[in-house]
Design an enzyme around this catalytic site. Structure first.
Site, PDB file in Angstrom:
ATOM      1  N   ASN A  53       9.986   4.434   7.214  1.00 12.33           N
ATOM      2  CA  ASN A  53       8.559   4.721   7.394  1.00 12.33           C
ATOM      3  C   ASN A  53       8.329   6.164   7.843  1.00 12.33           C
ATOM      4  O   ASN A  53       7.408   6.835   7.365  1.00 12.33           O
ATOM      5  CB  ASN A  53       7.949   3.773   8.430  1.00 12.33           C
ATOM      6  CG  ASN A  53       7.613   2.425   7.826  1.00 12.33           C
ATOM      7  OD1 ASN A  53       7.698   2.233   6.617  1.00 12.33           O
ATOM      8  ND2 ASN A  53       7.237   1.480   8.677  1.00 12.33           N
TER       9      ASN A  53
ATOM     10  N   GLU B 173      13.857   0.073   8.582  1.00  9.53           N
ATOM     11  CA  GLU B 173      12.419   0.032   8.289  1.00  9.53           C
ATOM     12  C   GLU B 173      11.678   1.159   9.007  1.00  9.53           C
ATOM     13  O   GLU B 173      10.848   1.853   8.417  1.00  9.53           O
ATOM     14  CB  GLU B 173      11.820  -1.316   8.727  1.00  9.53           C
ATOM     15  CG  GLU B 173      12.326  -2.543   7.982  1.00  9.53           C
ATOM     16  CD  GLU B 173      11.996  -2.548   6.495  1.00  9.53           C
ATOM     17  OE1 GLU B 173      11.164  -1.738   6.053  1.00  9.53           O
ATOM     18  OE2 GLU B 173      12.597  -3.352   5.776  1.00  9.53           O
TER      19      GLU B 173
ATOM     20  N   ARG C  18       6.059   0.068  -2.665  1.00 12.84           N
ATOM     21  CA  ARG C  18       6.271  -0.412  -1.299  1.00 12.84           C
ATOM     22  C   ARG C  18       5.565  -1.756  -1.198  1.00 12.84           C
ATOM     23  O   ARG C  18       4.539  -1.980  -1.856  1.00 12.84           O
ATOM     24  CB  ARG C  18       5.704   0.555  -0.241  1.00 12.84           C
ATOM     25  CG  ARG C  18       6.116   2.003  -0.383  1.00 12.84           C
ATOM     26  CD  ARG C  18       7.583   2.229  -0.569  1.00 12.84           C
ATOM     27  NE  ARG C  18       8.450   1.608   0.445  1.00 12.84           N
ATOM     28  CZ  ARG C  18       9.771   1.705   0.405  1.00 12.84           C
ATOM     29  NH1 ARG C  18      10.361   2.344  -0.576  1.00 12.84           N
ATOM     30  NH2 ARG C  18      10.496   1.144   1.346  1.00 12.84           N
TER      31      ARG C  18
HETATM   32  N1  ATP Z   1       5.847   6.547  10.793  1.00 16.54           N
HETATM   33  C1  ATP Z   1       4.692   6.390  10.113  1.00 16.54           C
HETATM   34  N2  ATP Z   1       3.846   7.453   9.944  1.00 16.54           N
HETATM   35  C2  ATP Z   1       2.684   7.291   9.256  1.00 16.54           C
HETATM   36  N3  ATP Z   1       2.261   6.138   8.701  1.00 16.54           N
HETATM   37  C3  ATP Z   1       3.051   5.053   8.841  1.00 16.54           C
HETATM   38  C4  ATP Z   1       4.298   5.122   9.557  1.00 16.54           C
HETATM   39  N4  ATP Z   1       4.846   3.880   9.549  1.00 16.54           N
HETATM   40  C5  ATP Z   1       3.996   3.095   8.861  1.00 16.54           C
HETATM   41  N5  ATP Z   1       2.909   3.779   8.437  1.00 16.54           N
HETATM   42  C6  ATP Z   1       1.745   3.212   7.695  1.00 16.54           C
HETATM   43  O1  ATP Z   1       1.762   1.805   7.860  1.00 16.54           O
HETATM   44  C7  ATP Z   1       1.783   1.140   6.602  1.00 16.54           C
HETATM   45  C8  ATP Z   1       2.570  -0.153   6.703  1.00 16.54           C
HETATM   46  O2  ATP Z   1       3.952   0.094   6.986  1.00 16.54           O
HETATM   47  P1  ATP Z   1       5.038  -0.972   6.516  1.00 16.54           P
HETATM   48  O3  ATP Z   1       6.384  -0.448   6.815  1.00 16.54           O
HETATM   49  O4  ATP Z   1       4.667  -2.304   7.058  1.00 16.54           O
HETATM   50  O5  ATP Z   1       4.823  -1.047   4.932  1.00 16.54           O
HETATM   51  P2  ATP Z   1       5.234   0.043   3.829  1.00 16.54           P
HETATM   52  O6  ATP Z   1       6.141   1.053   4.392  1.00 16.54           O
HETATM   53  O7  ATP Z   1       3.994   0.542   3.183  1.00 16.54           O
HETATM   54  O8  ATP Z   1       6.022  -0.867   2.773  1.00 16.54           O
HETATM   55  P3  ATP Z   1       7.536  -1.385   2.938  1.00 16.54           P
HETATM   56  O9  ATP Z   1       7.985  -1.109   4.333  1.00 16.54           O
HETATM   57  O10 ATP Z   1       7.456  -2.843   2.642  1.00 16.54           O
HETATM   58  O11 ATP Z   1       8.313  -0.667   1.928  1.00 16.54           O
HETATM   59  C9  ATP Z   1       2.375   2.165   5.637  1.00 16.54           C
HETATM   60  O12 ATP Z   1       1.988   1.941   4.312  1.00 16.54           O
HETATM   61  C10 ATP Z   1       1.811   3.470   6.196  1.00 16.54           C
HETATM   62  O13 ATP Z   1       0.489   3.697   5.744  1.00 16.54           O
HETATM   63 MG    MG Z   2       7.818   0.544   5.494  1.00 17.15          MG
END
Ligand code: ATP
Ligand code: MG
Lengths: 146, 111
Positions: A51, A47, A105
């Site tokens: 990200n 995860e 996502r």
């Molecule tokens: N390393 C990162 N750099 C920039 N933004 C991030 C990062 N990690 C998370 N985010 C932001 O936080 C939000 C939530 O992250 P999360 O992993 O919970 O959900 P997601 O990646 O959108 O969906 P999923 O993980 O369910 O596929 C993301 O949509 C993004 O906007």
């Molecule tokens: Mg994610």
């Protein structure tokens, strides 16, 4: 368990997702985790790395660094990128929040990390990058029902 | 990632084998959508029992295919007995809208 440390650096290419979670799981295996504990760790790392790739470095490839420390029966894992950062961390960490619904996502990444690990801390600087720090306590074999 | 698809009556049966993550899910999505949109079936049955890994990318994949079945007035159901994967499905709330059976034949019999 004697203390131990490792550091892994790789490009934010999606085919490194599998490679990086397997490396961390192999490092964690010195604590003799159960299969379930190992898959928790793999999933949480996946995860954080995903990200970094799809959000952190959405505008272009960059370097992802994973460091992991074993102390006693606890493994600490940090996943860092020098990508775009998160401007509203509180909102980002809410279950179901995603900035990329069009990419299918689900906004569950942080929730998965929180649930599968014992602790989760996220630090992010808008425009500078993001660091995710997670720990998990691996139970002693004698405490486990195998 | 290995994908096997089969059409049986009104159902597209999709068997996933290997690791489902962000890297592998995009190709899986394209292949399923091509097959589903190119045929007249309305239901999708997804068999996750041979997955060795799934993260939240799998949730996105299932959610998206579920929406497609709603558009075609069909149903999507899942076969899965892997505990870790079931925990992720449960966490995401998917199991409130999608039926889950341990084995593929039970899923097929209940659609
Ligand atoms: N390393 C990162 N750099 C920039 N933004 C991030 C990062 N990690 C998370 N985010 C932001 O936080 C939000 C939530 O992250 P999360 O992993 O919970 O959900 P997601 O990646 O959108 O969906 P999923 O993980 O369910 O596929 C993301 O949509 C993004 O906007
Ligand atoms: Mg994610």
């Amino acid at each position: 368990m004697e203390n131990n440390h490792m550091k892994l650096e790789f490009l934010s290419k999606s085919n490194n997702e599998s490679f990086s979670r397997v490396v961390v799981a192999a490092f964690a295996s010195q604590l003799d985790p159960t299969l379930e504990e190992l898959s928790d760790i793999k999933t949480a790392v996946s995860e954080a790395v995903t990200n970094a790739i799809i959000h952190g470095y959405e505008y272009g490839e960059g370097v992802i660094v994973i460091e992991s420390t074993i102390s006693g029966n606890t493994i600490e894992i940090t996943v860092s990128d020098s990508g775009k950062g998160i401007d509203n961390l509180e909102e980002a960490m809410e279950p179901f929040f995603t900035s990329k619904p069009n990419l299918e996502r689900s906004g569950m990444g942080f929730t998965v990390m929180e649930t599968f690990m014992d602790s989760l801390v996220v630090e992010s600087l808008d425009g500078k990058g993001t660091m995710v720090k997670m720990t998990k306590h691996i139970k002693n074999i004698s405490d486990k029902e195998r | 990632m290995y994908l096997n698809m089969e059409i049986l009556d009104n159902n597209l049966i999709v068997k996933l084998k290997g690791e489902l993550d962000h890297h592998t899910s995009e190709e899986v999505r394209k292949k399923i959508d091509k097959q589903y949109n190119g045929s007249s079936v309305s239901n999708i049955i997804m068999d996750l029992n041979e997955l060795t890994f799934m993260d939240s990318s799998g949730i996105g994949l299932i959610m998206g295919r579920y929406r497609n079945t709603v558009d075609k007035r069909g149903k999507l159901i899942i076969a899965c007995e892997n505990m870790t994967i079931k925990r992720i499905l449960d966490m995401s709330g998917l199991l409130k809208i999608i039926e889950l059976y341990p084995k593929l034949d039970e899923a097929t019999n209940n659609i």
